[in-house]
Structure formats: structure tokens, C-alpha cells
Write a protein that holds these residues in place. Structure first.
Motif, mmCIF file in Angstrom:
data_model
loop_
_atom_site.group_PDB
_atom_site.id
_atom_site.type_symbol
_atom_site.label_atom_id
_atom_site.label_comp_id
_atom_site.label_asym_id
_atom_site.label_seq_id
_atom_site.Cartn_x
_atom_site.Cartn_y
_atom_site.Cartn_z
ATOM 1 N N THR A 156 91.957 15.222 54.238
ATOM 2 C CA THR A 156 92.913 14.386 54.904
ATOM 3 C C THR A 156 94.227 14.672 53.862
ATOM 4 O O THR A 156 95.115 13.502 54.314
ATOM 5 N N GLY A 157 94.241 14.559 52.883
ATOM 6 C CA GLY A 157 94.732 14.541 51.571
ATOM 7 C C GLY A 157 94.860 13.070 51.114
ATOM 8 O O GLY A 157 96.031 12.586 50.578
ATOM 9 N N ILE A 158 94.218 11.998 51.380
ATOM 10 C CA ILE A 158 94.109 10.487 50.588
ATOM 11 C C ILE A 158 93.228 10.858 49.655
ATOM 12 O O ILE A 158 92.116 11.909 48.686
ATOM 13 N N SER A 159 93.175 9.569 48.622
ATOM 14 C CA SER A 159 92.204 9.811 47.868
ATOM 15 C C SER A 159 90.089 9.099 47.962
ATOM 16 O O SER A 159 90.529 8.356 48.467
ATOM 17 N N ARG A 160 89.501 9.391 46.916
ATOM 18 C CA ARG A 160 88.491 8.494 47.875
ATOM 19 C C ARG A 160 87.564 7.311 48.001
ATOM 20 O O ARG A 160 87.370 7.053 48.646
ATOM 21 N N GLY A 161 88.820 6.878 46.856
ATOM 22 C CA GLY A 161 88.977 5.468 47.116
ATOM 23 C C GLY A 161 89.147 4.879 48.685
ATOM 24 O O GLY A 161 88.381 3.548 49.076
ATOM 25 N N THR A 162 90.065 5.376 48.742
ATOM 26 C CA THR A 162 91.231 5.428 50.278
ATOM 27 C C THR A 162 89.704 5.599 51.765
ATOM 28 O O THR A 162 89.785 5.042 52.297
ATOM 29 N N VAL A 163 89.652 6.936 51.535
ATOM 30 C CA VAL A 163 88.327 7.083 52.455
ATOM 31 C C VAL A 163 86.726 5.868 52.084
ATOM 32 O O VAL A 163 86.878 5.839 53.838
ATOM 33 N N LYS A 164 86.709 5.891 51.427
ATOM 34 C CA LYS A 164 85.500 4.741 50.950
ATOM 35 C C LYS A 164 86.595 3.013 51.663
ATOM 36 O O LYS A 164 84.866 2.931 52.731
ATOM 37 N N SER A 165 87.370 3.027 52.093
ATOM 38 C CA SER A 165 87.441 1.543 52.465
ATOM 39 C C SER A 165 88.011 1.419 53.668
ATOM 40 O O SER A 165 87.637 0.738 54.537
ATOM 41 N N THR A 166 88.717 3.264 54.750
ATOM 42 C CA THR A 166 89.090 3.239 55.384
ATOM 43 C C THR A 166 87.739 3.571 56.697
ATOM 44 O O THR A 166 87.366 2.603 57.857
ATOM 45 N N ALA A 167 87.349 4.162 55.308
ATOM 46 C CA ALA A 167 85.352 4.225 56.242
ATOM 47 C C ALA A 167 84.658 3.229 56.849
ATOM 48 O O ALA A 167 84.347 2.146 58.192
#
Length: 185
Positions: A156-167
């Protein structure tokens, strides 16, 4: 090759060749002893074709070890032992195949449970539809696509931290939507 003692053998004693006769060949042994060895193997494995295969393997083994044999009596003893051992191997493989129990298979679900499961899936899909696109994308990639956080971040082109918080935010929203629908609101 292990040499077999050529002591007296009451089952198939081979008389020594008369003096002055040429040494016997493997073809001579095959012609003289093949049928008797096949009968022996049939008695052990109960299948003529398998018995013939066992005897053929015994003769192939004798051919590979022909130079190490002392005399014809040792060759016949070698063949008989090879046929018995080959027959035992066949029987062992049969027993292993017969005793094999396949892993437990899951029984088919009933039509009712499939309908309920379909309704649950539909509720999840409906709840996903209420999410913002990025949250929906992350949850679908994670739980339906089976991707790790790192793989989602790369895709998706986003950071792992953003993936975690978005999930995390997406799961909270899905849980609230499903709870509200379950209570009838």
C-alpha cells in the motif's frame, strides 16, 4: 556382497558340474532355476506378476554381484535368499499400505450451518463497506489476503506503524457496526 555359506541345502542341492565342462553362465542359471524361484515367490506373495518381479530383481542382483560368487551352488543360494528377502519386502510394503490411516478429514457442514456462516460473512462484508477505503484495504489484505503488516505496508505504500493503527481502528469500527446490527439498532 555378503557371501553365503554353500553348505548342504536340502531344498535345492546343486550337484557340482562334471569335470571338464565349461562354467555355467547367468543365462544357464536363469533357464534352470527361474520357474522354481517364481513358484517359491508365488507361495510367499500370492501374486504371479509380483513374484516374477521379485525373481527378476533377484537375478538382476546376482548379475551385479556375479564376479564375487564362488560357484553355482553359492549363486543358487544367493538367488533363493534374494527371492525370500524380496518377498518379505513386498509383504512389508503391503502391510504398511494396508495399515495406513489417512489423516482425519473434516466432515461437511450442514446446510443450516453454511447458511449461518454465509449470513455472518455477509454481516462482515456489510460492516467493511462502512469503513473508509484505507481501513477496508488494510483489513482485507490482513485477514482475507493473509498478508503480514510488512507486506501490507509494502503493497500500500504506507509505514508499518500506520498499517497497525489503521487495522486497529478498522477492527474497532467493524466490531461496533456488527454489535449494533446484532442488537437491532
Amino acid at each position: 556382497m555378503r557371501r553365503i555359506d554353500s553348505g548342504p541345502d536340502p531344498v535345492a542341492a546343486v550337484p557340482p558340474p562334471p569335470p571338464g565342462t565349461p562354467p555355467r553362465t547367468l543365462a544357464d542359471l536363469y533357464n534352470d532355476h527361474r520357474l522354481r524361484l517364481v513358484r517359491l515367490a508365488v507361495l510367499l506373495v500370492d501374486e504371479p506378476t509380483t513374484a516374477e518381479d521379485v525373481v527378476q530383481e533377484a537375478f538382476a542382483g546376482l548379475h551385479r554381484n556375479w564376479s564375487g560368487l564362488r560357484d553355482e551352488a553359492a549363486a543358487v543360494a544367493y538367488l533363493r535368499t534374494a527371492v525370500v528377502n524380496g518377498s518379505r519386502s513386498v509383504l512389508r510394503r503391503r502391510r504398511t499400505a494396508r495399515d495406513y490411516v489417512p489423516p482425519h478429514t473434516v466432515t461437511a457442514r450442514s446446510a443450516e450451518s453454511l447458511a449461518m456462516l454465509s449470513a455472518e460473512h455477509q454481516a462482515v462484508v456489510d460492516a467493511l463497506a462502512t469503513l473508509p477505503p484505507r481501513q477496508r484495504e488494510v483489513l482485507v489484505l490482513r485477514y482475507y489476503g493473509g498478508m503480514s503488516e510488512a507486506e501490507i505496508a509494502e503493497a500500500t505504500g504506507i509505514s508499518r506503524g500506520t498499517v497497525k493503527s489503521t487495522a486497529s481502528r478498522g477492527l474497532d469500527t467493524v466490531a461496533k457496526v456488527m454489535a449494533a446490527r446484532a442488537s437491532g439498532r
